[in-house]
Design an enzyme around this catalytic site. Structure first.
Site, PDB file in Angstrom:
ATOM      1  CE  LYS A   1      -3.692  -2.310  -0.424  1.00  0.00           C
ATOM      2  NZ  LYS A   1      -4.443  -3.134   0.491  1.00  0.00           N
TER       3      LYS A   1
HETATM    4  C1  PLP Z   1      -5.501  -4.236   0.686  1.00  0.00           C
HETATM    5  C2  PLP Z   1      -6.967  -4.030   0.717  1.00  0.00           C
HETATM    6  C3  PLP Z   1      -7.733  -4.322   1.856  1.00  0.00           C
HETATM    7  C4  PLP Z   1      -7.212  -5.088   3.029  1.00  0.00           C
HETATM    8  O1  PLP Z   1      -6.169  -4.497   3.687  1.00  0.00           O
HETATM    9  P1  PLP Z   1      -5.374  -5.352   4.793  1.00  0.00           P
HETATM   10  O2  PLP Z   1      -4.633  -4.283   5.534  1.00  0.00           O
HETATM   11  O3  PLP Z   1      -4.476  -6.279   4.058  1.00  0.00           O
HETATM   12  O4  PLP Z   1      -6.362  -6.049   5.634  1.00  0.00           O
HETATM   13  C5  PLP Z   1      -9.067  -3.968   1.877  1.00  0.00           C
HETATM   14  N1  PLP Z   1      -9.642  -3.386   0.813  1.00  0.00           N
HETATM   15  C6  PLP Z   1      -8.952  -3.137  -0.319  1.00  0.00           C
HETATM   16  C7  PLP Z   1      -9.656  -2.475  -1.456  1.00  0.00           C
HETATM   17  C8  PLP Z   1      -7.601  -3.462  -0.407  1.00  0.00           C
HETATM   18  O5  PLP Z   1      -6.934  -3.256  -1.551  1.00  0.00           O
END
Ligand code: PLP
Length: 396
Positions: free
Chosen positions: A192
């Protein structure tokens, strides 16, 4: 063979992050503690919101948010099929019904024109379920149409929980994502825009929900339970509800504090890469580029660069295009395989691919290209030249 593979994503970790983690490791306090408190305070300040609650994933954040607004078995939550597993699985945790609404073909966000119709359909499709909330995703970091979503929510008395996993530092009409709707959930997963390895943050301006989510993030035990082993802590605690184990460690928070400070610089680099792609692909009729040049007051977070193949102009399909990029040692991905075509959602809720035709059609021609601050200009040029070469070679 020389390993010149360009990964699809890499975190941006410098000496400062490494030093911050080592400091925590040496401090004797490695789980939730002062660094996490500071990370929450820094994050709340950047968003300008009242509460920021650090948790160990965005999935946990979404789960706690739905728990705080009392989602139950009789409820339905409206969301987009063009998202990751997490967005809808948290709805299923409560035995509530995830209700999908098709996407806008350009932004790939939930289609506001179909939102009310989607809500109206629930009564027919899901029998007794009541729509209780809307869960928009800011796809790739492009802000979802929040004014329209909030208007529908107001008319129908629904809560709005934002999945802002892609949207750390996105702006909507001059407002930062995280300070717009009822509750917003961020992700600090490794790929991210900013990362703590694994991690997440919940923001809200509602005191009652904030307190509930904080308590439920640590076993449902009374406030500041994390302090119980500190000098000013107290061994006594009360369990108020069967909570979860969703707290973030100080090791992760130390990373987050440093990453947050860099987020403007990191964003500028992502934006630059998007511009390079945009310009390079403007002369390729077989490549449809994601929307650029948002109006004043809007900011795209550029978590993903999702291009669409114009299949009519190509002699190969998306899967083959990906294989060709792979052969050129370029890591790419697909965001996302729409949730409604996965076996669980098909079988459990009876969704058919054509129920959300835009998501289904779009899925068959999308490719996510690498876009991350660690990429050099030469890396970006390599991707551009590979895509250009394939677009020309497989021109129909
Ligand atoms: C990465 C992601 C998540 C989940 O995030 P985590 O921190 O891995 O639980 C939720 N929604 C979207 C759209 C994502 O891309």
């Amino acid at each position: 063979m020389e390993d010149n593979f360009l990964p699809f994503a890499l975190p941006f970790i410098e000496q400062e992050e490494i030093d911050a983690v080592i400091e925590v490791l040496k401090s004797g306090w490695i789980t939730t503690g002062p660094k996490t408190k500071q990370f929450e305070a820094d994050f709340a300040q950047q968003i300008g919101c009242k509460h920021a609650i650090a948790v160990n994933s965005c999935t946990a954040a979404l789960h706690l948010a739905l728990e705080a607004i009392h989602i139950g078995e009789q409820d339905a939550v409206v969301t987009t099929p063009m998202t990751f597993a997490a967005t809808a699985e948290v709805i299923a945790y409560f035995k509530a019904q995830p209700v999908f609404v098709d996407i806008d073909p350009i932004t790939m966000n939930i289609d506001i024109a179909k939102l009310e119709e989607g809500i109206a359909l629930v009564k027919k499709r899901a029998c007794l379920k009541n729509v209780k909330a809307i869960l928009p995703v800011h796809f790739a970091g492009y802000p979802a149409p929040m004014d329209e979503i909030l208007q529908v929510a107001k008319n129908k008395n629904l809560q709005v929980i934002e999945d802002a996993a892609h949207a750390q530092s996105s702006l909507y009409k001059g407002k930062i994502i995280g300070n717009i709707s009822d509750i917003t959930c961020f992700s600090f997963y490794a790929t991210k825009n900013m990362t703590t390895g694994e991690g997440g943050m919940i923001t809200t301006n509602n005191d009652e929900w904030a307190e509930r989510m904080r308590m439920m993030s640590l076993h449902g035990i009374s406030r500041d339970a994390w302090k119980r082993y500190q000098a000013d802590g107290n061994w006594h605690y009360d369990i108020i509800a069967p909570g979860f184990k969703y707290n973030l460690t100080d090791i992760a928070s130390a990373l987050g504090i440093v990453q947050l400070k860099k987020s403007n610089t990191l964003l500028a680099r992502r934006e630059k890469i998007a511009q390079m792609y945009d310009q390079a692909f403007s002369s390729l009729p077989s490549i449809e580029r994601p929307p650029m040049g948002l109006a004043d007051g809007f900011q795209h977070a550029w978590h993903l660069y999702v291009m669409k193949l114009n299949l009519a102009t190509l002699s190969i399909d998306r899967d083959r295009f990906i294989n060709e990029l792979k052969a050129l040692r370029i890591g790419v991905s697909v965001h996302f395989i729409p949730l409604h075509i996965h076996p669980y959602y098909k079988e459990r809720y009876g969704y058919k691919p054509e129920d959300f035709p835009v998501a289904y059609e779009t899925y068959q021609r999308i490719i996510s290209l690498p876009i991350y601050p660690k990429m050099s200009d030469a890396d970006v040029e390599r991707v551009i030249s590979a895509v250009t070469r394939l677009a020309k070679r497989f021109k129909r």
